[in-house]
Scaffold this active site. Structure first.
Site, PDB file in Angstrom:
ATOM      1  N   PRO A 188       0.835  -1.216   0.000  1.00  0.00           N
ATOM      2  CA  PRO A 188       0.000   0.000   0.000  1.00  0.00           C
ATOM      3  C   PRO A 188       0.865   1.259   0.000  1.00  0.00           C
ATOM      4  CG  PRO A 188      -0.729  -1.561   1.683  1.00  0.00           C
ATOM      5  CD  PRO A 188       0.583  -2.064   1.183  1.00  0.00           C
ATOM      6  N   GLY A 218       1.523   4.096  -4.912  1.00  0.00           N
ATOM      7  CA  GLY A 218       1.019   4.835  -6.061  1.00  0.00           C
ATOM      8  C   GLY A 218       0.412   3.994  -7.155  1.00  0.00           C
ATOM      9  N   SER A 266      12.150 -18.874   3.802  1.00  0.00           N
ATOM     10  CA  SER A 266      13.300 -17.986   3.649  1.00  0.00           C
ATOM     11  C   SER A 266      14.015 -17.707   4.959  1.00  0.00           C
ATOM     12  CB  SER A 266      12.850 -16.653   3.030  1.00  0.00           C
ATOM     13  OG  SER A 266      11.942 -15.987   3.891  1.00  0.00           O
ATOM     14  N   LYS A 285      12.982  -7.144   0.003  1.00  0.00           N
ATOM     15  CA  LYS A 285      13.752  -7.376   1.222  1.00  0.00           C
ATOM     16  C   LYS A 285      14.938  -6.423   1.320  1.00  0.00           C
ATOM     17  CE  LYS A 285      12.486 -12.272   1.486  1.00  0.00           C
ATOM     18  NZ  LYS A 285      12.970 -13.671   1.381  1.00  0.00           N
TER      19      LYS A 285
END
Length: 865
Positions: A414, A417, A744, A787
């Site tokens: 969020p 744009g 991960s 990340k």
């Protein structure tokens, strides 16, 4: 044989009649008398009636201009008097009651009247007089016409000398008159037949048929003139016509008209009754009105104009063949319906939708690539991949006119744009823009429309958006497509499969329209935060463009160019009155926000502007000088102390704590701290932090690898020979309310366990990501760009990642790559060597020693970036 008519005096008292009542010879009229001027006459006649029952009076109507209570007299509702004495009589009751009006003037009386005999004279009792306001009830029988010569008395009642006009004989040799009389009698029989269907008493109809053949033509004309509905002028015309032929001719015309009216009324009644059903009785009056208009040849102008307008609008809309046929069928149905029917409005609304959709209307694309590039650069900073894709579409569309619109999906966290990019795309193309919010939509009909089986049905949001835009090639933004729901009403995401397939949407069929509409000219743009929640078939139909987030440098430029001017203007200030330097904006971005987008940054800038607006208003009221420059010190007074400090350095200074990199469901990256501790126990592994199955498996694999390589890692000197014997290990991921899962965190958990068992801290400002196998290999993971950006926002200076993810760094901005040292690892051993500082190495040769990363990795990095 009828008795001989009495002799009529030359002077008669006059009884005025009102309420459009006209007495004709041979007709019986009942009067209620209560006006003062007529009551005086009745008082005298009452005294004479005891001695002479055959009193003759004159009955004269008022002129139409003087008649105060003009109303059309009843026609078919009057009845013949049975056992009529001597002549054909038609009984009516008229009112001559005192109603407070001024006395009648002699000029208000008509010049013709009828001499009448009083056949019934009654003086009302006190109770009857109070009830009816009439003192006398008198019944008169018309004898002969007369013309008033002059008035002899006007008070207290009228008395006049008259000229009697007895009934004339007619020439029997006049064939024309004989034909007229024959037509009159024939019309009389026809009238009797019509009246027989009005449920009149049989005796009345029988008497009427007998009199048609036995009554003289003149009296028969007067009878019919008294029976049918006539205006006051027509009645007076009959009264003053002494010529029999003329009177019969005029009466025949009026009688023929009345018969036609009665026939039409009966026809209308039967027509309406045949159409009425149990559910349509409420429309009785309206149906009857329509039938009357149809019989009179009058069209329903409003309804016809409405249907004609729809036909014109549909013709102008240039519908395709299939839609044109459907519109033609519905128009024919509409013409057969009444507007009061519920289905009429359903069909009418459907035709309006067909006529208002842009079947052939298009807006011209602006094929100026330089202008489009400038527009995109003005609206957004960075996002080069998105801008490049838009310019590619423009260039190809400029070369190939019939290019089908691509289905773009902006995927990212969020506040980056995504929605405003859709608006910029529409502005760059010169197209209209329409936004459809799909968040929480659960009904398939929201996409495909409702079927026209009930009132209130509407097309889907796609068709509604096209109607609002007025063109068939707008830019339609499908916002929050990843938040579609599903329930018993259908699956909206499945309904979107046809909409978002360039090979199928040229024949998109909305359930409401039930005809195909071409959506291939529409440029669809979707936005989403999490691609994992979008169904696979739907995601496969879209071209995904990932927007991972902004760096601090990008946020600084966005704040300077867009956010700050917008907030200054929104708070009633001007750029000359408030000044926020770059270092202050950067301080807000680094110390008060740690997000991928810029929404919180805009809120903090707005908070600063609000505080400055208060100071500016106070200074203006006090006529003091206002200093609008915001410094770092002033910023801390407004926003308070910094919310984010060097948390990484504080946490990782403790053995057993390692910083990992995670990818969140919102599409952004984030820092993930993994803590490990040990305690006396039975070798149990405890996992907390609301973890998913995948990350739990990673923890099990990590612990297994550490135990199997304990001797090689030198853990036997710091732990038991059999690692975990008599120990419980607890691994925790803070922020326990947030669900965590994904492949991960393997290398991070291994590093945390080794750090715990060796009591050594990980190097400062170091983060890592990657998955491991039982053999110690480091596997690649996804979301590298997100990340890395999250690590940069969090102050990370060194990142350890899988060697096979090196190519993914090409998507990371160059300024971010220059601020971070990247170490690529193929095995867990390389991860551990890079994670620990050599200054903390143990004297034992088998202890873990941090060594520089593999030179081959550094060469690979430089050659590929």
């Amino acid at each position: 044989m009828a008795p001989k008519s009495p002799e009529i005096p030359k002077t008669l008292p006059i009884i005025p009649t009102r309420n459009n009542r006209v007495l004709l010879p041979g007709i019986v009229l009942r009067l209620q008398i209560g006006r003062k001027d007529t009551t005086h006459l009745m008082d005298q006649l009452w005294l004479q009636h005891a001695k002479n029952p055959n009193i003759i009076v004159g009955c004269v109507p008022l002129k139409p201009s003087s008649n105060e209570d003009q109303q059309k007299g009843p026609g078919k509702d009057t009845v013949l008097l049975p056992n009529a004495p001597r002549a054909i009589r038609h009984s009516r009751t008229a009112s001559n009651v005192d109603d407070g009006r001024k006395p009648i003037d002699q000029n208000e009386l008509f010049g013709w009247g009828v001499a009448a005999r009083i056949i019934n004279f009654k003086k009302n009792s006190a109770s009857e007089t109070k009830l009816t306001r009439a003192s006398y009830t008198v019944t008169l029988e018309g004898i002969s016409r007369f013309k008033i010569d002059k008035f002899l008395k006007t008070s207290p009642f009228f008395e006049a000398s008259i000229i009697v006009h007895p009934e004339q004989d007619f020439e029997k040799d006049d064939t024309e008159l004989q034909a007229i009389i024959l037509n009159l009698r024939t019309s009389g029989h026809e009238l009797a037949n019509v009246l027989s269907q009005l449920q009149l008493p049989p005796t009345v109809l029988s008497q009427l048929r007998q009199m048609l053949d036995s009554t003289s033509p003149g009296q028969l004309a007067d009878l019919f003139a008294s029976m049918i509905d006539l205006s006051m002028d027509e009645k007076l015309q009959i009264l003053e016509t002494t010529d029999v032929k003329t009177r019969i001719t005029r009466t025949l015309e009026l009688l023929t008209r009345q018969i036609q009216v009665l026939k039409i009324s009966q026809k209308l009644q039967s027509t309406v009754e045949s159409k009425l059903g149990k559910k349509q009785r409420e429309f009785f009056l309206r149906q009857q009105l329509d039938a009357i208009k149809k019989e009179l040849g009058e069209e329903e102008d409003g309804e016809e104009d409405e249907v004609a307008d729809l036909v014109t609008r549909i013709a102008d809309a240039k519908l395709p063949e299939e839609a044109s046929k459907a519109a033609g069928r519905e128009i024919r149905r509409l013409k057969r319906m009444h507007p009061s029917m519920a289905e009429y409005q359903v069909v009418r609304t459907y035709l309006e939708w067909l006529s208002e959709l842009p079947w052939e209307k298009q807006s011209e694309d602006v094929m100026d690539i330089a202008r489009a590039r400038q527009q995109l650069d003005d609206d957004h900073f960075g996002l080069e991949k998105v801008k490049t894709r838009i310019l590619e579409y423009l260039a190809v569309r400029k070369l190939k006119k019939d290019l089908k619109g691509p289905i773009l999906c902006f995927l990212g966290p969020p506040g980056v744009g995504k929605t405003s990019l859709g608006k910029s795309l529409a502005n760059a193309l010169g197209r209209k823009f329409h936004r459809i919010s799909l968040g929480g939509v659960r009904d398939e009909a929201e996409i495909r429309g409702h079927r026209r089986t009930y009132i209130g049905a509407l097309p889907g949001r796609i068709v509604q958006g096209l109607r609002r835009c007025g063109v068939n090639n707008p830019v339609i933004l499908l916002d929050e497509i990843d938040k579609l729901g599903r329930d018993s009403r259908g699956d909206p995401s499945s309904a979107l499969l046809e909409v978002l397939d360039p090979e199928q949407n040229s024949t998109f069929t909305d359930h409401y329209l039930n005809v195909a509409f071409d959506l291939s000219n529409v440029l669809f743009v979707a936005t989403a935060n999490d691609g994992d929640t979008i169904p696979g078939p739907l995601l496969d139909r879209m071209e995904v463009i990932r927007i991972p987030g902004y760096t601090f440098d990008e946020k600084l430029h966005i704040a300077e160019r867009h956010l700050l001017p917008k907030q200054i203007k929104g708070h009633g200030l001007s750029p000359e009155e408030i000044r926020i330097d770059e270092n202050v904006l950067l301080k807000i971005a680094t110390g008060y926000t740690r997000e991928a987008g810029v929404r919180n940054l805009e809120r903090e800038v707005g908070a600063v502007c609000r505080a400055m607006a208060v100071e500016y208003a106070d200074a203006k009221e006090k006529n003091e000088r206002f200093d609008g420059r915001v410094t770092v010190e002033r910023l801390e007074k407004i926003l308070g102390p910094e919310r984010y400090d060097d948390e990484v350095a504080e946490r990782t200074s403790i053995p057993g704590v390692v910083t990992g990199l995670a990818w969140t469901a919102s599409g952004a990256g984030g820092l993930l701290f993994i803590e490990a501790t040990q305690m006396a126990g039975r070798g149990v592994l405890l996992l907390t932090g609301k973890l998913g199955d995948v990350i739990k498996e990673s923890a099990q694999i990590s612990l297994t690898w550490v135990r199997s390589n304990a001797m090689r890692l030198g853990l036997s000197k710091v732990a038991n020979a059999n690692v975990l014997e008599g120990l419980d290990v607890h691994i925790h991921l803070p922020a326990g309310a947030i669900p965590k899962d994904g492949p991960s965190a393997g290398v991070t958990i291994v590093t945390a366990l080794v750090s715990l068992f060796t009591h050594k801290s990980v190097r400062d400002h170091t983060a890592m990501t990657g998955e491991i196998t039982l053999r110690g290999q480091v596997l690649p993971v996804g979301g590298i760009k997100e990340k890395v950006l999250a690590a940069h926002r969090g102050g990370i200076k060194r990142i350890i990642m899988p060697f096979r993810n090196a190519n993914d760094l090409s998507e990371v901005p160059a300024n971010v790559r220059s601020d971070i040292e990247f170490i690529f690892a193929k095995t867990v051993d390389e991860v551990l060597r890079a994670a620990f500082d050599d200054t903390t190495a143990s004297a034992n040769q088998n202890a873990i020693v941090a060594v520089p990363p593999d030179p081959v990795n550094q060469v690979y990095l430089k050659s590929n970036l």
